[in-house]
Design an enzyme around this catalytic site. Structure first.
Site, mmCIF file in Angstrom:
data_model
loop_
_atom_site.group_PDB
_atom_site.id
_atom_site.type_symbol
_atom_site.label_atom_id
_atom_site.label_comp_id
_atom_site.label_asym_id
_atom_site.label_seq_id
_atom_site.Cartn_x
_atom_site.Cartn_y
_atom_site.Cartn_z
ATOM 1 N N CYS A 1 0.835 -1.208 0.000
ATOM 2 C CA CYS A 1 0.000 0.000 0.000
ATOM 3 C C CYS A 1 0.873 1.263 0.000
ATOM 4 O O CYS A 1 1.530 1.545 -0.985
ATOM 5 C CB CYS A 1 -0.976 -0.038 1.169
ATOM 6 S SG CYS A 1 -2.388 1.080 0.950
ATOM 7 N N HIS B 1 -3.738 -5.504 1.017
ATOM 8 C CA HIS B 1 -3.639 -5.823 2.440
ATOM 9 C C HIS B 1 -4.126 -7.257 2.652
ATOM 10 O O HIS B 1 -5.087 -7.691 2.020
ATOM 11 C CB HIS B 1 -4.498 -4.876 3.275
ATOM 12 C CG HIS B 1 -4.000 -3.473 3.300
ATOM 13 N ND1 HIS B 1 -2.846 -3.108 3.933
ATOM 14 C CD2 HIS B 1 -4.511 -2.344 2.756
ATOM 15 C CE1 HIS B 1 -2.657 -1.802 3.804
ATOM 16 N NE2 HIS B 1 -3.647 -1.309 3.079
#
Length: 489
Positions: free
Chosen positions: A327, A429
């Site tokens: 991310c 994630h």
């Protein structure tokens, strides 16, 4: 409909775990129960079934209740971007960034969202198990409170107060908290839960007797210290069970680190030693360095460069180490991060670490997706799952760059590999959650690891263990069933 609220004398007293335990106990008795946290401040978050974003702890509690995570379960989520600023998320959607003073004024409006979500859940479930935030003793935050007693008073629900005896001073915590409450708030507390007790409970009994006589309220349960409990942390980085394997993984502890629960499968892996770096200290040697998610990518990127971590990563690569960015960490590994819309608090463009051929532009609309996909590495393909939470859109700047994770739902790609195959980045994630994906990623990084149980399995085992301990401790103390105590039947 019945609502019960668990508040804590301190942060990390055990509110999240007690609500998770209560959800599982009620669900095991065939009652429809949902978790609820009116206001949460956390950087660990999850994507909900309705396409929103809530605190990770509420998603874990929903798992305990056997229901999907929904944005109504955490109608106000605050994600700090600095010491005085936070991104405000209302019923799963980004409102914007507010400083502490402005948010204090906005709470009058936020209360409407809280009550709206609570009423909707109350109409759908038999029980609403509510988690407070921080401590109700924070008298400076009492005006306009929607997180603790302000909410309990509004909906007229009973409160159980939990205190962590492992910190020491448990009786002072309880008595001091009560002293900070108004008479009506004190009356609302039905009793106390003493959490994380070790040793012979006979030695605790004189203190319990004193407390009950002093307050005229019962100690509802004394929960034992449950060593090695595998639960998704609300915010604090978990350091237990870091492993003692020979393969060394280092996670950089960024100032605004987010979703570090991504690394729970590695933390629990017996063939891995996982370490979170000590901020502002030289990086220890490792086989794999991971740059995690960040709530303020450009600020944390500047922090990395200020402490010369970019040079340390370059040296790590030169000696054959591998690097993964997730991310915000993925964005930092690219050539630049641009913020033309003032998403993170300062307009402009920051040069990245230049390890991956991508460029990232931050956008006002947050990307929130659950992902079922395929990971392709080392000429192998395995299923992978997780979720995306990010406001950056990254573009590949070099043709021929190997893209490694495909979301099979919309055929989009959410990760790439450097040309020398030493550096990997992704927006996904939970990329280590699937045991086969974790095994392939570790193989790429240099470890031929065995397949571990999935983190979902470990979470489920932890929930069962926690709920059993909670129900047993309650019934031993009250000499009757928890369900009877709650329902009066």
């Amino acid at each position: 409909m019945p609502t019960i609220m668990i508040q804590g004398c301190t942060s990390d007293a055990g509110k999240s775990t007690m609500v998770a335990a209560l959800c599982r106990v009620l669900a095991k008795h065939s009652l429809r129960v949902t978790p609820f946290k009116p206001q949460n401040m956390a950087l660990n978050s999850a994507v909900t079934i309705d396409g929103g974003e809530i605190g990770r702890a509420q998603a874990f509690q929903a798992l305990a209740a056997g229901i999907p995570a929904h944005s109504d379960q955490n109608p106000v989520l605050l994600k700090p971007t600095s010491d005085c600023m936070a991104q405000v998320i209302i019923q799963g959607k980004v409102l914007g960034n507010l400083n502490a003073i402005d948010y204090h004024e906005y709470k009058k409006t936020a209360k409407n969202a809280v009550m709206d979500s609570w009423q909707r859940l109350s109409s759908l479930f038999d029980w609403v198990a509510v988690e407070g935030a921080g401590s109700p003793a924070e008298v400076n935050l009492r005006e306009g409170d929607i997180a603790n007693m302000g909410f309990a008073e509004e909906v007229d629900c009973p409160v159980w107060l939990v205190a962590d005896i492992d910190r020491g001073g448990v009786f002072a915590h309880i008595i001091g908290t009560l002293a900070c409450l108004s008479e009506s708030e004190q009356a609302r507390i039905q009793g106390f839960i003493i959490n994380r007790f070790r040793g012979d409970i006979a030695l605790l009994e004189p203190g319990i007797t004193w407390l009950e006589e002093k307050t005229n309220k019962p100690v509802l349960a004394v929960i034992p210290y449950l060593h090695g409990l595998t639960i998704a942390a609300e915010d604090a980085i978990q350091t237990e069970h870091q492993g003692d394997g020979k393969f060394r993984i280092l996670v950089l502890t960024l100032p605004h680190i987010s979703n570090h629960t991504d690394f729970d499968p590695l933390r629990l892996h017996p063939e891995v030693t996982l370490t979170f770096s000590t901020p502002e200290q030289p990086l220890p040697s490792a086989d794999l360095i991971i740059i995690p998610g960040s709530k303020n990518t450009r600020s944390d990127l500047a922090w990395l460069k200020h402490f010369h971590y970019d040079a340390a990563i370059t040296r790590h690569l030169r000696y054959g180490g591998k690097v993964i960015g997730i991310c915000g960490g993925y964005q930092m590994l690219g050539e630049w991060v641009d913020d033309p819309s003032d998403i993170e608090g300062e307009l402009g463009r920051s040069a990245g670490l230049c390890f991956l051929p991508i460029g990232t532009t931050l956008h006002p609309v947050k990307q929130l997706k659950e992902v079922q996909g395929t990971l392709t590495l080392l000429n192998e393909r395995v299923p992978v799952k997780g979720y995306e939470i990010h406001q950056g859109i990254s573009q590949i700047l070099e043709s021929g760059t190997q893209q490694i994770i495909e979301n099979t739902v919309d055929q989009s790609y959410i990760g790439c590999l450097s040309k020398d195959e030493m550096i990997l980045g992704t927006y996904l994630h939970g990329v280590f959650d699937d045991p086969n994906a974790c095994q392939l990623l570790l193989k790429w990084a240099g470890l031929n690891a065995s397949v571990q149980p999935s983190i979902d399995t470990l979470y489920e085992q932890a929930i069962e263990r926690l709920s059993t301990a909670f129900e047993t401790a309650f019934e031993e103390r009250q000499r009757g069933s928890l369900l009877t105590y709650l329902t009066g039947e």
